[in-house]
Design a protein around this motif. Structure first.
Motif, mmCIF file in Angstrom:
data_model
loop_
_atom_site.group_PDB
_atom_site.id
_atom_site.type_symbol
_atom_site.label_atom_id
_atom_site.label_comp_id
_atom_site.label_asym_id
_atom_site.label_seq_id
_atom_site.Cartn_x
_atom_site.Cartn_y
_atom_site.Cartn_z
ATOM 1 N N LEU A 341 53.360 28.269 45.778
ATOM 2 C CA LEU A 341 54.493 28.247 46.013
ATOM 3 C C LEU A 341 56.033 27.016 46.416
ATOM 4 O O LEU A 341 57.222 27.335 45.833
ATOM 5 N N ALA A 342 55.546 25.873 46.555
ATOM 6 C CA ALA A 342 56.479 24.600 46.492
ATOM 7 C C ALA A 342 56.365 24.113 45.118
ATOM 8 O O ALA A 342 57.872 23.863 44.827
ATOM 9 N N GLY A 343 55.591 24.484 44.115
ATOM 10 C CA GLY A 343 55.949 24.090 43.184
ATOM 11 C C GLY A 343 55.792 22.053 42.553
ATOM 12 O O GLY A 343 55.880 21.827 44.472
ATOM 13 N N GLY A 344 56.255 21.532 41.910
ATOM 14 C CA GLY A 344 56.602 20.109 41.877
ATOM 15 C C GLY A 344 55.722 19.174 42.721
ATOM 16 O O GLY A 344 54.357 19.721 43.027
ATOM 17 N N ARG A 345 55.871 18.185 43.466
ATOM 18 C CA ARG A 345 55.233 16.856 43.925
ATOM 19 C C ARG A 345 55.500 17.444 45.511
ATOM 20 O O ARG A 345 56.611 17.268 45.983
ATOM 21 N N VAL A 346 54.589 17.389 46.166
ATOM 22 C CA VAL A 346 54.284 17.762 47.589
ATOM 23 C C VAL A 346 54.485 16.330 48.463
ATOM 24 O O VAL A 346 53.601 15.578 47.968
ATOM 25 N N GLU A 347 55.277 16.454 48.890
ATOM 26 C CA GLU A 347 55.474 15.022 49.611
ATOM 27 C C GLU A 347 54.852 15.167 51.455
ATOM 28 O O GLU A 347 54.336 14.317 51.701
ATOM 29 N N VAL A 348 55.256 16.164 51.967
ATOM 30 C CA VAL A 348 54.591 15.930 53.407
ATOM 31 C C VAL A 348 54.372 17.875 53.516
ATOM 32 O O VAL A 348 54.378 18.746 53.187
ATOM 33 N N LEU A 349 53.490 17.491 54.320
ATOM 34 C CA LEU A 349 51.855 18.862 54.608
ATOM 35 C C LEU A 349 52.219 19.404 56.076
ATOM 36 O O LEU A 349 51.515 18.037 56.560
ATOM 37 N N ASN A 350 52.980 19.753 56.905
ATOM 38 C CA ASN A 350 53.269 20.313 57.852
ATOM 39 C C ASN A 350 51.795 21.210 58.339
ATOM 40 O O ASN A 350 52.423 22.183 57.528
ATOM 41 N N ILE A 351 51.282 20.475 59.407
ATOM 42 C CA ILE A 351 49.767 21.821 59.809
ATOM 43 C C ILE A 351 49.983 22.191 61.432
ATOM 44 O O ILE A 351 50.108 21.296 61.681
ATOM 45 N N ARG A 352 50.212 23.335 61.435
ATOM 46 C CA ARG A 352 50.041 24.004 62.990
ATOM 47 C C ARG A 352 48.739 25.026 63.274
ATOM 48 O O ARG A 352 48.696 25.980 62.859
#
Ligand SMILES: NC(=O)c1ccc[n+]([C@@H]2O[C@H](COP(=O)([O-])OP(=O)(O)OC[C@H]3O[C@@H](n4cnc5c(N)ncnc54)[C@H](O)[C@@H]3O)[C@@H](O)[C@H]2O)c1
Ligand SMILES: O=C(O)[C@H](O)COP(=O)(O)O
Length: 526
Positions: A341-352
């Protein structure tokens, strides 16, 4: 069929298990160059302590998926190099515990009663009863350095022989030591007071040459020291000098700085020194245990299943694995979905981790989420072993939060990915028979099981939009398996999640976003 190379002597029970799923070649005594030459053909390597698995060997093992160590110590394997390549390294943490503990106890008694030398003298034809007067262990003080699996068993048996027990292990609690009848003390006190010192620690930078000229000088002149742990924990040159000078009473070594033991002063010493060729794990029972334990793990990994004792998958012990396996699948699916969904380069992944999940061990879930997130970029090259390293190398920052409050579901996992093309989030839970459900996409509540091919739209909730999208998909011969709309308010923004039977044909996304009211559309393959 997969191919497994067994390069050290392993019990047949292990070979039989491997043979169920692979062609097994047993090739003992290979030189490093010979191993490098052939390792490229193999999917798995099974070893004991004799084969040194260096970075060069790992790099030549282009097909390798797993290295199985039929025993405890993996210091003969370049684990960081294996991790970088995504190769699982497994061992058998408990298979030879009793064997190694009993060897240490045998060493203590053999040293006390000069059994090896007395035996050799009788076999030479002598009957010398005066040279072999020994000492009793009863009421003597045993200092156990390292109160883990082996150290604990040694302590328990020594207790029954009437020994007083001191222990040093900075990583265990006073309660645990007391349960074993040990007084937890500082190392210096243990060195000063012990009549016998037995080492049961790993070799690490901190424990290398822990026993050296300085520490030997602190011991009683009658002290006897036993090393059935790892070579190099004792400085052998300093030990030989201390024994020669009568600074300590004796030593029994099963492991050496360099194995096989080469030229050494220790060989020239008398009955106060006992040397065995790394026999701690060499009992019939232990060899069956470790061979079965490790062969089963190799078999599982070759069948695509996780291993129960992987040393390079953080926090994933057998107990944790059993409990977390379904949640890891959830984390991986959500990671894969949010990454697309985010596509491109992911920089931050928040995990809750929410609700009952908040009390769980999170590290394996983080690793699984990263594995999913990186799947689009790395495909089969990313796995539980290297996912964290790959993420770090790509500069992905992981932020983890926990919220124990229970909302609509008992436990949910929420992932939010922010990258060069924006931010997207997904939430999921295990429902019914631990089936994965998506419960939220980009803040819109839904309840759908993920399917292989999915289409998500962000649209305005208004009459006719579902029909228009359905007709458009129909005109491209796309069959809709299920569809659900998630909205927060009537006629506000909404998300549509569609499961489709086949991948979306090229170009159709551009047509979808032209439908009045549809603002965005994303297609994913899970
Ligand atoms: N001779 C053999 O054939 C043989 C057989 C099996 C195991 N081993 C070796 O025996 C050793 C112990 O194995 P285990 O299964 O009991 O391991 P374990 O992990 O169960 O126990 C090791 C203990 O050492 C402690 N420790 C770590 N660093 C320490 C330090 N700096 N000072 C004091 N304590 C420290 C840990 O807290 C732990 O309690 C390992 O080195 C293993 O490779 C040798
Ligand atoms: O770490 C171990 O398990 C022991 O050192 C045993 O080594 P081995 O399998 O070569 O006997």
């Amino acid at each position: 069929m997969s191919k497994v190379l067994v390069s050290d002597s392993i019990d047949q029970a292990g070979i039989d298990i491997l043979s169920q799923v692979a062609t097994v070649d047993v090739k003992l005594g290979l030189k490093p160059a010979e191993l490098i030459e052939i390792i490229g053909e193999y999917d798995a390597l099974m070893i004991r302590s004799s084969t040194r698995v260096t970075q060069e060997i790992i790099e030549a093992g282009t097909q390798l998926k797993i290295i199985g160590r039929a025993g405890v110590g993996v210091d003969n394997v370049d684990v960081p190099a294996a991790t970088r390549r995504g190769i699982v390294v497994v061992n058998s943490p408990e298979g030879n515990t009793i064997a190694a503990a009993e060897h240490a106890l045998a060493m203590i008694l053999a040293l006390s009663r000069h059994i090896p030398d007395a035996n050799a003298s009788v076999k030479r034809g002598a009957w010398d009863r005066n040279s072999f007067v020994g000492a009793e262990v009863y009421k003597k003080t045993l200092g156990v350095v390292g109160l883990g699996k082996i150290g604990s068993h040694v302590a328990a048996v020594a207790k029954t022989m009437g020994m007083k027990l001191l222990a040093y292990d900075p990583f265990i609690s006073t309660d645990r030591a007391e349960q074993l009848g040990c007084q937890l003390v500082e190392l210096d006190l243990l060195f000063q007071q012990a009549d016998y010192i037995t080492l049961h620690i790993p070799k690490t930078p901190e424990t290398t040459h822990l026993i050296n000229a300085t520490t030997l000088a602190k011991m009683k002149p009658t002290a006897r020291i036993v090393n059935c742990a790892r070579g190099g924990i004792i400085d052998e040159v300093a030990l030989a000098a201390a024994l020669k000078a009568g600074k300590i009473g004796g030593a029994a070594l099963d492991v050496f700085e360099s194995e096989p033991l080469g030229e050494s002063e220790l060989r020239s010493l008398g009955k106060e020194v006992i040397l065995t060729p790394h026999l701690g794990a060499s009992t019939a029972e232990a060899q069956v245990n470790v061979a079965i334990d490790v062969a089963e793990q190799i078999r599982d990994v070759l069948l695509g299943l996780p291993a129960r004792s992987a040393v390079n998958i953080p926090g994933l012990g057998p107990d944790v694995l059993e409990e977390l396996k379904p949640y890891m699948q959830l984390a991986e699916t959500l990671g894969n979905l949010v990454g697309q969904l985010a596509g491109g380069r992911v920089e931050v992944l928040n995990i809750r981790l929410q609700g009952e999940l908040a009390t769980n061990k999170s590290q394996p879930l983080v690793v699984a989420a990263l594995k999913g997130l990186l799947y689009q970029a790395l495909r089969e090259r990313v796995n539980y072993v290297n996912a964290s390293i790959e993420a770090k190398e790509r500069g992905i920052r992981v932020i983890e939060t926990r919220d124990a409050s229970i909302r609509d579901y008992a436990g949910t996992l929420h992932l939010e990915a922010t990258g060069t093309l924006g931010t997207h989030s997904v939430t999921g839970a295990l429902l019914g028979e631990r089936e994965i459900h998506l419960t939220d996409v980009d803040g819109f509540p839904i309840n759908v099981p993920p399917s292989k091919y999915m289409l998500f739209t962000l649209h305005r909730d208004m009459p006719g939009i579902i029909g228009k999208l359905g007709s458009l998909l129909g005109s491209f011969n796309v069959n809709i398996a299920s569809m659900q709309v998630g909205r927060k308010i009537v006629r506000g923004d909404a998300v549509m999640a569609l499961s489709i039977d086949d991948p979306l044909p090229e170009g159709i996304l551009n047509e979808i976003i032209k439908v009045p009211g549809i603002r965005d559309a994303y297609t994913v393959t899970l």
